[in-house]
Design a protein around this motif. Structure first.
Motif, PDB file in Angstrom:
ATOM      1  N   ARG A 103       0.839  -1.205   0.000  1.00  0.00           N
ATOM      2  CA  ARG A 103       0.000   0.000   0.000  1.00  0.00           C
ATOM      3  C   ARG A 103       0.876   1.258   0.000  1.00  0.00           C
ATOM      4  O   ARG A 103       1.914   1.306   0.664  1.00  0.00           O
ATOM      5  N   LEU A 104       0.421   2.262  -0.712  1.00  0.00           N
ATOM      6  CA  LEU A 104       1.128   3.542  -0.805  1.00  0.00           C
ATOM      7  C   LEU A 104       0.117   4.667  -0.708  1.00  0.00           C
ATOM      8  O   LEU A 104      -0.878   4.687  -1.442  1.00  0.00           O
ATOM      9  N   GLN A 105       0.356   5.601   0.196  1.00  0.00           N
ATOM     10  CA  GLN A 105      -0.500   6.784   0.314  1.00  0.00           C
ATOM     11  C   GLN A 105       0.285   8.018  -0.111  1.00  0.00           C
ATOM     12  O   GLN A 105       1.301   8.348   0.496  1.00  0.00           O
ATOM     13  N   LEU A 106      -0.182   8.674  -1.163  1.00  0.00           N
ATOM     14  CA  LEU A 106       0.388   9.948  -1.604  1.00  0.00           C
ATOM     15  C   LEU A 106      -0.409  11.055  -0.930  1.00  0.00           C
ATOM     16  O   LEU A 106      -1.609  11.208  -1.167  1.00  0.00           O
ATOM     17  N   SER A 112       2.795  -3.178 -11.425  1.00  0.00           N
ATOM     18  CA  SER A 112       1.586  -2.415 -11.752  1.00  0.00           C
ATOM     19  C   SER A 112       1.134  -1.653 -10.518  1.00  0.00           C
ATOM     20  O   SER A 112       1.407  -2.074  -9.381  1.00  0.00           O
ATOM     21  N   ILE A 113       0.437  -0.541 -10.733  1.00  0.00           N
ATOM     22  CA  ILE A 113      -0.073   0.288  -9.633  1.00  0.00           C
ATOM     23  C   ILE A 113      -1.586   0.449  -9.813  1.00  0.00           C
ATOM     24  O   ILE A 113      -2.057   0.817 -10.895  1.00  0.00           O
ATOM     25  N   TYR A 114      -2.334   0.167  -8.747  1.00  0.00           N
ATOM     26  CA  TYR A 114      -3.796   0.290  -8.773  1.00  0.00           C
ATOM     27  C   TYR A 114      -4.237   1.304  -7.726  1.00  0.00           C
ATOM     28  O   TYR A 114      -3.661   1.364  -6.638  1.00  0.00           O
ATOM     29  N   GLN A 115      -5.270   2.067  -8.057  1.00  0.00           N
ATOM     30  CA  GLN A 115      -5.839   2.975  -7.071  1.00  0.00           C
ATOM     31  C   GLN A 115      -6.843   2.210  -6.223  1.00  0.00           C
ATOM     32  O   GLN A 115      -7.680   1.468  -6.751  1.00  0.00           O
ATOM     33  N   VAL A 116      -6.745   2.360  -4.918  1.00  0.00           N
ATOM     34  CA  VAL A 116      -7.625   1.639  -4.009  1.00  0.00           C
ATOM     35  C   VAL A 116      -8.950   2.371  -3.891  1.00  0.00           C
ATOM     36  O   VAL A 116      -8.980   3.569  -3.585  1.00  0.00           O
ATOM     37  N   PRO A 117     -10.087   1.698  -4.143  1.00  0.00           N
ATOM     38  CA  PRO A 117     -11.400   2.343  -3.999  1.00  0.00           C
ATOM     39  C   PRO A 117     -11.617   2.847  -2.573  1.00  0.00           C
ATOM     40  O   PRO A 117     -11.059   2.301  -1.614  1.00  0.00           O
ATOM     41  N   LYS A 118     -12.434   3.876  -2.435  1.00  0.00           N
ATOM     42  CA  LYS A 118     -12.647   4.489  -1.122  1.00  0.00           C
ATOM     43  C   LYS A 118     -13.110   3.486  -0.082  1.00  0.00           C
ATOM     44  O   LYS A 118     -12.703   3.531   1.079  1.00  0.00           O
ATOM     45  N   GLU A 134      -4.712   6.731  -2.148  1.00  0.00           N
ATOM     46  CA  GLU A 134      -4.149   5.464  -1.709  1.00  0.00           C
ATOM     47  C   GLU A 134      -4.046   4.507  -2.892  1.00  0.00           C
ATOM     48  O   GLU A 134      -5.000   4.349  -3.676  1.00  0.00           O
ATOM     49  N   TYR A 135      -2.900   3.848  -3.001  1.00  0.00           N
ATOM     50  CA  TYR A 135      -2.627   2.964  -4.120  1.00  0.00           C
ATOM     51  C   TYR A 135      -2.057   1.648  -3.594  1.00  0.00           C
ATOM     52  O   TYR A 135      -1.624   1.557  -2.439  1.00  0.00           O
ATOM     53  N   VAL A 136      -2.061   0.638  -4.467  1.00  0.00           N
ATOM     54  CA  VAL A 136      -1.391  -0.621  -4.158  1.00  0.00           C
ATOM     55  C   VAL A 136      -0.448  -0.947  -5.306  1.00  0.00           C
ATOM     56  O   VAL A 136      -0.812  -0.824  -6.479  1.00  0.00           O
ATOM     57  N   ILE A 137       0.801  -1.282  -4.959  1.00  0.00           N
ATOM     58  CA  ILE A 137       1.817  -1.621  -5.956  1.00  0.00           C
ATOM     59  C   ILE A 137       2.009  -3.132  -5.954  1.00  0.00           C
ATOM     60  O   ILE A 137       2.189  -3.743  -4.888  1.00  0.00           O
ATOM     61  N   LYS A 172       7.040  14.624  -2.254  1.00  0.00           N
ATOM     62  CA  LYS A 172       6.425  15.022  -1.000  1.00  0.00           C
ATOM     63  C   LYS A 172       6.260  13.799  -0.114  1.00  0.00           C
ATOM     64  O   LYS A 172       6.529  12.672  -0.517  1.00  0.00           O
ATOM     65  N   ASP A 173       5.764  14.003   1.111  1.00  0.00           N
ATOM     66  CA  ASP A 173       5.607  12.903   2.061  1.00  0.00           C
ATOM     67  C   ASP A 173       4.640  11.850   1.530  1.00  0.00           C
ATOM     68  O   ASP A 173       3.642  12.154   0.892  1.00  0.00           O
ATOM     69  N   SER A 174       4.976  10.590   1.828  1.00  0.00           N
ATOM     70  CA  SER A 174       4.103   9.480   1.473  1.00  0.00           C
ATOM     71  C   SER A 174       4.229   8.424   2.548  1.00  0.00           C
ATOM     72  O   SER A 174       5.186   8.408   3.328  1.00  0.00           O
ATOM     73  N   LEU A 175       3.265   7.512   2.598  1.00  0.00           N
ATOM     74  CA  LEU A 175       3.283   6.398   3.544  1.00  0.00           C
ATOM     75  C   LEU A 175       3.217   5.109   2.761  1.00  0.00           C
ATOM     76  O   LEU A 175       2.456   4.977   1.808  1.00  0.00           O
ATOM     77  N   SER A 176       4.028   4.128   3.172  1.00  0.00           N
ATOM     78  CA  SER A 176       4.059   2.850   2.469  1.00  0.00           C
ATOM     79  C   SER A 176       4.082   1.724   3.479  1.00  0.00           C
ATOM     80  O   SER A 176       4.708   1.830   4.536  1.00  0.00           O
TER      81      SER A 176
END
Length: 420
Positions: free
Chosen positions: A299-302, A343-349, A391-394, A415-419
């Protein structure tokens, strides 16, 4: 330290080009070659070097015995006959990988990373992004290493001179970028400063020494730019000519620890280590929908868009790097590099913040938001993206399922991100 040059044996010229780039940054050079050692003071016949290895800096100790043939160094050597630092560095790097034989054939980007702990990007200049000048400018501000070269169609063209004096198949270092107002013209000219690591300049085109183009900018700008070329091996050319004549460019973006305290202009970096295991987490690429979802997921949060995002754009710049571990050291045992990508996917809300492993149905009915341009059988695949905050998933994968290997996944963001 003087420039290094290749000998008759050129199987690790990729390493030589990286060493030449390393000499351009004194802080990085002395990170790899600790300065508290010499052939005189407390000399004990041994030297130590430091290399970045899959997320950590390790120390490599070697003695002072260097391979020779007919009283000449077999591999890398310096211009000065009594200077051996480059040959000793090469020996330590060979030890890191198991042997000199393991260095046969490679990629300059690979060595740049091992010298800095950074993550590298590769650009085909014929397909360069429109914002390339800005990308390079930011990279230089961060202290990144950059190199460029001109492709050869055959071995006959290697080290041959072009009409304008540039050398094909030759590694140049990129030192600076400038933009100047042109006198009596309502326009600006973009310039790039290059260095020929072997110590001579042959560029005869626009903006070479004493060319007429220097009269098109102010005297102050002219004097300032010429003062910057303190080395005889350095020269200026227009950025347009740079993209016209050169074919490849490499950027090694540095991590905060590689910058040694210059964190204010560095990337935010997250690092994850993982493994593809047959029957468990080696699901292969999207061509294999039944097993793709079993691959490791990160998981990755931009969190924040770039400072230079245009109004209404709100995009985050990031570089994703997937590196497979330990393959060069096992080269003499047969294993080659796996073909890898991501691949990178956007995580649904409705799925955000839950951290559960996304299942097969999600990937069957959801398109990727971004992905690497192609799967490749090199140590590393790296791509640059600009994505909206969120929020994304790699998903790092091998091309074929059931292939086992260790990997390290790194994400660099402006910029700051969380993984996790």
């Amino acid at each position: 330290m003087s420039p290094v040059r290749p000998t008759a044996v050129g199987w690790d010229c990729w390493l030589l080009a990286a060493i030449a780039c390393l000499t351009m940054n004194e802080k990085l050079l002395y990170r790899v070659i600790p300065p508290d050692q010499s052939f005189s003071h407390n000399y004990a016949g041994i030297f130590h070097f430091q290399f970045w290895r899959y997320g950590e800096w390790i120390d490599v100790l070697v003695d002072d015995r260097i391979p020779t043939c007919k009283n000449q160094l077999v591999f890398t050597k310096s211009f000065r006959k009594n200077e051996y630092w480059s040959a000793l560095l090469e020996k330590a790097y060979a030890k890191l990988h198991g042997s000199y034989e393991a260095l046969r054939g490679g990629n300059t980007l690979e060595a740049m990373e091992d010298f800095t702990g950074g993550v590298t990007e590769f650009f085909e200049l014929s397909h360069a992004p429109e914002q390339l000048f800005c990308i390079m400018k930011k990279a230089l501000e961060r202290g990144s290493l950059m190199g460029c070269s001109i492709d050869v169609a055959s071995l006959i063209e290697m080290e041959s001179h072009m009409e304008q004096g540039l050398v094909r198949g030759h590694a140049y270092s990129i030192i600076a970028l400038e933009e100047c107002d042109q006198v009596d013209q309502d326009s600006r000219v973009q310039l790039i400063r290059l260095r020929n690591p072997w110590g001579w300049v042959l560029w005869k085109g626009p903006w070479c020494t004493n060319s007429k183009e220097w009269s098109t900018i102010s005297i102050a700008d002219c004097n300032s730019l010429k003062k910057q070329t303190v080395q005889e091996s350095e020269f200026w050319m227009s950025f347009a000519d740079f993209k016209k004549y050169f074919t490849k460019m490499e950027i090694c973006n540095l991590t905060p620890d590689g910058l040694q305290g210059e964190v204010r202009s560095s990337w935010s970096v997250s690092v994850n280590e993982g493994r593809w295991v047959r029957g468990s987490s080696a699901g292969g690429c999207r061509n294999y929908p039944e097993s793709f979802w079993t691959n490791p997921q990160y998981r990755l949060q931009l969190l924040e868009e770039d400072d230079d995002s245009e109004e209404g754009e709100k995009l985050c710049s990031l570089v994703v790097s997937l590196m497979q571990k330990g393959r060069r050291m096992q080269k003499n045992q047969g294993p080659r590099f796996l073909t890898i990508g991501f691949s990178i996917y956007q995580v649904p809300k409705e799925m955000q913040g839950k951290h559960q492993h996304l299942q097969k149905d999600f990937f069957l009915y959801t398109a990727s938001k971004a992905k690497c341009q192609s799967y490749i059988n090199l140590r590393e695949v790296t791509e640059r993206f600009r994505l909206p905050p969120g929020e994304y998933v790699i998903i790092p994968t091998t091309f074929e399922p059931h292939q086992e290997g260790d990997f390290i996944l790194r994400v660099f963001s402006e910029k700051d991100s969380l993984s996790e």
